[in-house]
Design an enzyme around this catalytic site. Structure first.
Site, short mmCIF file in Angstrom:
data_model
loop_
_atom_site.label_atom_id
_atom_site.label_comp_id
_atom_site.label_asym_id
_atom_site.label_seq_id
_atom_site.Cartn_x
_atom_site.Cartn_y
_atom_site.Cartn_z
N ASP A 150 -30.71 -38.80 -21.88
CA ASP A 150 -29.63 -37.88 -21.50
C ASP A 150 -30.10 -36.72 -20.63
O ASP A 150 -29.44 -35.68 -20.57
CB ASP A 150 -28.93 -37.34 -22.76
CG ASP A 150 -27.52 -36.83 -22.45
OD1 ASP A 150 -26.86 -37.43 -21.59
OD2 ASP A 150 -27.09 -35.85 -23.08
N ASP A 163 -26.11 -44.96 -21.29
CA ASP A 163 -26.42 -43.99 -20.22
C ASP A 163 -27.69 -44.30 -19.44
O ASP A 163 -27.89 -43.74 -18.36
CB ASP A 163 -26.57 -42.56 -20.77
CG ASP A 163 -25.31 -42.00 -21.38
OD1 ASP A 163 -24.25 -42.63 -21.26
OD2 ASP A 163 -25.40 -40.94 -22.01
N ASP A 170 -18.82 -34.88 -29.74
CA ASP A 170 -19.55 -35.11 -28.49
C ASP A 170 -20.52 -33.97 -28.19
O ASP A 170 -21.39 -34.12 -27.33
CB ASP A 170 -18.57 -35.24 -27.33
CG ASP A 170 -17.70 -36.47 -27.44
OD1 ASP A 170 -18.24 -37.55 -27.74
OD2 ASP A 170 -16.48 -36.36 -27.24
#
Length: 349
Positions: free
Chosen positions: A134, A172, A323
């Protein structure tokens, strides 16, 4: 990061099968918007396999009896909140992905695999521990280096063993290479680790593997993903995954996935429908992915999708887990009962 929502972090007080989840890109949090009214169910949404799932058929996947949602239902029932508990069963009684813990994923996966086998069901898992995860944002972390990741994914795969399982591999990871968030110096290592992970997981006799490929709002041109997915091992994988932890409509994901499939020799895909029942937040914005108000549960998990390219609609993001610390939310991956209840109340199936 544009158009993306990501799962999570370990829950400090979680018991049983509580797992590591993650969140998405870090941006400054805007003021909350008024919650729009949920749309009525559309013919397209019902055609997405919802009728089968809502009727209790069409889902071969294992339901975690000790999820945060299940424990919340029990707590509310004990405190006299029977109506809220009943609504939350729309989450607690449906299968969701188990996210492998970042330290040692094996114990929880072994327990879940045993539970799934006893129930005659397929386990849904997410592997999310790639180094430099991330890009240092809400879900920063992951394995400390390539060697640690190889050890981790080996323990993950060993724990799955001969169980019937679907693994969504490293949400991701490929899109962050494509959008430039992951530094260029790390690209070759990332492709190698992903390709090795696919190969290791596919040594298991009953494991299906889907590489994450983002969502249509994140990378509008799907052709940009084709070569990176190939380098990440798509040829040996069962396909790719779309809309993980995001809110794009299933019909948009299907159209997007069909274009990737056409460019990759007909590869199939799965779609995360956990929170897309009301679509994305109107107006978008830099944190439209992060705890947006007014969203709803989407099509319940099923392998009866009505689309020959779509192997399943899955709840990869666990509904009700934050989130990130935006719009009043707790830390990424933390169970947020009020948000969960809102998703369930606005569900149309």
């Amino acid at each position: 990061m544009p158009g993306r929502s990501r799962p999570r972090r370990p829950f400090a007080a979680a018991a049983g099968l509580a797992l590591l989840l993650a969140a998405a890109p870090a941006c400054s949090a805007p003021q909350p918007r008024p919650e729009p009214a949920p749309p009525p169910p559309s013919a397209d949404r019902r055609a997405d396999g919802a009728a089968d799932a809502a009727a209790g058929g069409g889902s071969p996947y294992w339901v975690d009896p000790d999820s945060h949602a299940a424990r919340q239902v029990a707590d509310w029932e004990g405190r006299g909140r029977a109506a809220d508990a009943q609504v939350l069963r729309r989450i607690s009684e449906r299968p969701m992905a188990l996210w492998g813990a970042g330290g040692d994923p094996a114990p929880a996966i072994r327990r879940a695999a045993a539970g799934a086998a006893a129930a005659g069901r397929t386990l849904v898992l997410a592997a999310y521990n790639i180094p430099h995860r991330d890009c240092g944002r809400h879900s920063a972390g992951g394995a400390r280096d390539a060697a640690a990741y190889r050890t981790w994914i080996g323990r993950f795969a060993d724990a799955v063993g001969a169980a019937k399982a679907v693994v969504v591999l490293e949400p991701d990871a490929v899109p962050h290479v494509v959008d430039g968030c992951t530094p260029a110096a790390l690209h070759e290592e990332r492709f190698a680790l992903l390709s090795e992970a696919v190969a290791r997981l596919k040594r298991n006799p009953h494991t299906k593997v889907y590489l994450d490929a983002g969502n249509p709002a994140w990378l509008p041109d799907p052709q940009r993903l084709v070569e990176p997915l190939r380098r990440a091992g798509l040829g040996r994988a069962d396909g790719f995954a779309l809309n993980v932890a995001n809110f794009q409509p299933a019909e948009a994901a299907r159209a997007y996935g069909a274009r990737i499939s056409a460019a990759t020799g007909g590869k199939h895909f799965v779609v995360d429908t956990s929170r897309n029942g009301a679509g994305p937040l109107p107006g978008g914005g830099p944190e439209a992915w992060c705890n947006p108000p007014g969203r709803a549960l989407g099509t319940p998990p099923t392998d009866r999708t009505g689309d020959p390219l779509v192997d399943a609609y899955l709840w990869i993001k666990r509904p009700g887990e934050s989130d990130g610390t935006c719009r009043g939310g707790p830390a990424a991956g933390t169970w947020w009962p009020d948000y969960a209840l809102g998703l369930a109340r606005r569900a149309v199936q």
